[in-house]
Design a protein around this motif. Structure first.
Motif, PDB file in Angstrom:
ATOM      1  N   PHE A  13       0.841  -1.195   0.000  1.00 50.63           N
ATOM      2  CA  PHE A  13       0.000   0.000   0.000  1.00 50.63           C
ATOM      3  C   PHE A  13       0.878   1.248   0.000  1.00 50.63           C
ATOM      4  O   PHE A  13       1.155   1.834   1.048  1.00 50.63           O
ATOM      5  CB  PHE A  13      -0.959  -0.001   1.196  1.00 50.63           C
ATOM      6  N   PRO A  14       1.316   1.670  -1.214  1.00 52.09           N
ATOM      7  CA  PRO A  14       2.280   2.771  -1.304  1.00 52.09           C
ATOM      8  C   PRO A  14       1.664   4.161  -1.161  1.00 52.09           C
ATOM      9  O   PRO A  14       2.377   5.152  -1.201  1.00 52.09           O
ATOM     10  CB  PRO A  14       2.875   2.592  -2.706  1.00 52.09           C
ATOM     11  N   TRP A  15       0.329   4.255  -0.987  1.00 55.74           N
ATOM     12  CA  TRP A  15      -0.323   5.579  -0.925  1.00 55.74           C
ATOM     13  C   TRP A  15      -0.294   6.164   0.478  1.00 55.74           C
ATOM     14  O   TRP A  15      -0.668   5.474   1.439  1.00 55.74           O
ATOM     15  CB  TRP A  15      -1.776   5.481  -1.366  1.00 55.74           C
ATOM     16  N   LYS A  16       0.107   7.435   0.572  1.00 56.04           N
ATOM     17  CA  LYS A  16       0.013   8.147   1.855  1.00 56.04           C
ATOM     18  C   LYS A  16      -1.226   9.039   1.742  1.00 56.04           C
ATOM     19  O   LYS A  16      -1.142  10.161   1.231  1.00 56.04           O
ATOM     20  CB  LYS A  16       1.289   8.976   2.054  1.00 56.04           C
ATOM     21  N   LEU A  17      -2.369   8.513   2.158  1.00 62.73           N
ATOM     22  CA  LEU A  17      -3.627   9.205   1.882  1.00 62.73           C
ATOM     23  C   LEU A  17      -3.960  10.218   2.970  1.00 62.73           C
ATOM     24  O   LEU A  17      -4.008   9.862   4.157  1.00 62.73           O
ATOM     25  CB  LEU A  17      -4.771   8.181   1.799  1.00 62.73           C
ATOM     26  N   PRO A  18      -4.228  11.472   2.599  1.00 59.68           N
ATOM     27  CA  PRO A  18      -4.692  12.451   3.592  1.00 59.68           C
ATOM     28  C   PRO A  18      -6.108  12.082   4.035  1.00 59.68           C
ATOM     29  O   PRO A  18      -6.951  11.727   3.205  1.00 59.68           O
ATOM     30  CB  PRO A  18      -4.707  13.777   2.821  1.00 59.68           C
ATOM     31  N   LEU A  19      -6.356  12.162   5.337  1.00 57.81           N
ATOM     32  CA  LEU A  19      -7.618  11.683   5.910  1.00 57.81           C
ATOM     33  C   LEU A  19      -8.195  12.682   6.880  1.00 57.81           C
ATOM     34  O   LEU A  19      -7.448  13.392   7.560  1.00 57.81           O
ATOM     35  CB  LEU A  19      -7.361  10.470   6.810  1.00 57.81           C
ATOM     36  N   VAL A  20      -9.512  12.638   6.995  1.00 55.67           N
ATOM     37  CA  VAL A  20     -10.166  13.288   8.130  1.00 55.67           C
ATOM     38  C   VAL A  20     -10.967  12.203   8.853  1.00 55.67           C
ATOM     39  O   VAL A  20     -11.678  11.417   8.214  1.00 55.67           O
ATOM     40  CB  VAL A  20     -11.105  14.419   7.673  1.00 55.67           C
ATOM     41  N   LEU A  21     -10.795  12.133  10.169  1.00 52.14           N
ATOM     42  CA  LEU A  21     -11.538  11.183  10.997  1.00 52.14           C
ATOM     43  C   LEU A  21     -12.535  11.967  11.828  1.00 52.14           C
ATOM     44  O   LEU A  21     -12.170  12.988  12.423  1.00 52.14           O
ATOM     45  CB  LEU A  21     -10.603  10.459  11.973  1.00 52.14           C
ATOM     46  N   ILE A  22     -13.765  11.476  11.864  1.00 51.29           N
ATOM     47  CA  ILE A  22     -14.796  12.164  12.650  1.00 51.29           C
ATOM     48  C   ILE A  22     -15.516  11.127  13.494  1.00 51.29           C
ATOM     49  O   ILE A  22     -16.158  10.220  12.956  1.00 51.29           O
ATOM     50  CB  ILE A  22     -15.820  12.857  11.731  1.00 51.29           C
ATOM     51  N   LYS A  23     -15.387  11.261  14.825  1.00 54.77           N
ATOM     52  CA  LYS A  23     -16.104  10.337  15.720  1.00 54.77           C
ATOM     53  C   LYS A  23     -17.071  11.143  16.593  1.00 54.77           C
ATOM     54  O   LYS A  23     -16.644  11.893  17.464  1.00 54.77           O
ATOM     55  CB  LYS A  23     -15.134   9.559  16.606  1.00 54.77           C
ATOM     56  N   PRO A  24     -18.363  10.970  16.353  1.00 53.55           N
ATOM     57  CA  PRO A  24     -19.339  11.634  17.233  1.00 53.55           C
ATOM     58  C   PRO A  24     -19.186  11.121  18.666  1.00 53.55           C
ATOM     59  O   PRO A  24     -18.517  10.103  18.897  1.00 53.55           O
ATOM     60  CB  PRO A  24     -20.692  11.214  16.648  1.00 53.55           C
TER      61      PRO A  24
END
Ligand SMILES: C[C@@](CO)(OP(=O)(O)O)[C@H](O)COP(=O)(O)OP(=O)(O)OC[C@H]1O[C@@H](n2ccc(N)nc2=O)[C@H](O)[C@@H]1O
Ligand SMILES: Nc1ncnc2c1ncn2[C@@H]1O[C@H](COP(=O)(O)OP(=O)(O)O)[C@@H](O)[C@H]1O
Length: 279
Positions: free
Chosen positions: A160-171
């Motif tokens: 998995f060579p992708w460095k993916l930008p993420l947003v995590l949202i936990k209510p």
């Protein structure tokens, strides 16, 4: 000994069916991400006591903690007990579908094996890990991504060579994993919500547990729809059994901006972070 204990997201979680033992047969891709607890393990000497401390309230400090379960299972297999001290510095929210407890258990297995002079091989550690929880073995692999089959505990390293930008949202609410799987078979899709696979360069993103979870937690369905409408969002999905939703953006600047907007959309009780997948 101090170890970083990262969280994961499930880029896909396909549920193939319910098994006679009550578990569900799955195919999943887990990716470690840049949010981590710190797990400290200290070997005190002879005996069989475990003293556990944690920086956040609400995490069980007794034998039900996955870190202690891991230590007990390790000692039983290694055939020798010691006295230990564990400290968990938690940053990963729990009941979030981010695998925090499972990751802590794997970190303890690694650290205990190291401190005890490596009595067990990786294959044995993986077996013990699978007996603690379906998500534990993947955290024993050194690779940033892994595929899980069976209950999820049969793991193989994944490219998995992708460095993916993420947003995590936990209510603010957690979701218990056993409940989500139990509702799966008889659950229905809500109209107007995207459940179909989202085709991405790294695979087809889909989560079979969204159907049962969204039926009860409508906010998460609405959040997914909202995320998919936001600028730069390539895909949005629930992680594991929730309650964390995540969005993949194209750039770090986009994930930072989306995190701010998501915090406003959900209110200040939600836990929101911009991060990325590990490579
Ligand atoms: C949904 C996932 C996706 O990675 O993660 P989380 O949301 O928990 O992070 C996993 O499948 C969760 O793994 P884990 O949290 O280790 O679950 P376990 O402790 O093994 O199982 C908890 C309970 O979930 C149900 N379960 C779990 C795994 C599975 N393949 N089928 C199931 O039916 C069973 O009722 C089981 O008693
Ligand atoms: N070391 C641990 N860290 C967090 N939660 C733990 C731990 N040990 C046991 N638990 C319990 O396990 C439950 C699930 O926690 P966690 O593994 O963080 O979530 P999830 O399975 O949603 O990824 C929590 O309700 C918590 O009480």
């Amino acid at each position: 000994m101090e170890l970083s204990s990262p969280a994961k997201i499930n880029l896909w979680l396909r549920i193939l069916g319910r098994r006679p033992d009550g578990f569900h047969e799955v195919e999943t891709r887990l990716c470690k991400i840049g949010i981590a607890d710190t797990v400290s393990l200290e070997l005190l000497g002879t005996g069989n006591s475990v003293a556990l401390t944690c920086n956040v309230p609400g995490i069980p400090l007794d034998e039900s903690n996955l870190a202690i379960k891991a230590l007990r299972a390790f000692e039983q297999r290694a055939g020798k007990t010691h006295s230990w001290r564990i400290h968990l510095e938690k940053r990963i929210p729990s009941g979030a579908g981010l695998g925090g407890g499972s990751s802590n258990a794997a970190a303890i297995l690694r650290a205990a094996n190291e401190l005890a002079g490596q009595p067990l091989e990786l294959g044995t550690l993986l077996e013990i890990a699978g007996s603690i929880g379906a998500d534990v073995p993947c955290f024993l692999l050194d690779t940033p991504a892994a595929d899980g089959t069976g209950r999820g505990e049969q793991v193989t390293p994944a490219e998995f060579p992708w460095k993916l930008p993420l947003v995590l949202i936990k209510p603010a609410f957690p979701i218990p994993t056993p409940w989500a799987y139990k509702q799966w078979k008889d659950s229905q899709e809500l109209p107007g919500v995207l459940y179909a696979p989202q085709i991405c360069p790294w695979g087809e993103m889909v989560n079979g547990l969204e159907r049962p979870v969204f039926e009860k937690y409508r906010l998460l369905a609405a959040l997914k729809t909202w995320l998919l409408e936001q600028k730069g969002v390539q895909a949005a999905l629930m992680s594991g059994s929730g309650s964390t939703m995540f969005a993949i953006t194209r750039t770090g600047a986009e994930s930072a901006a989306l995190a701010e907007a998501a915090q406003q959309w959900c209110g200040e009780t939600a836990w929101v972070r911009a991060t990325e997948t590990l490579v």
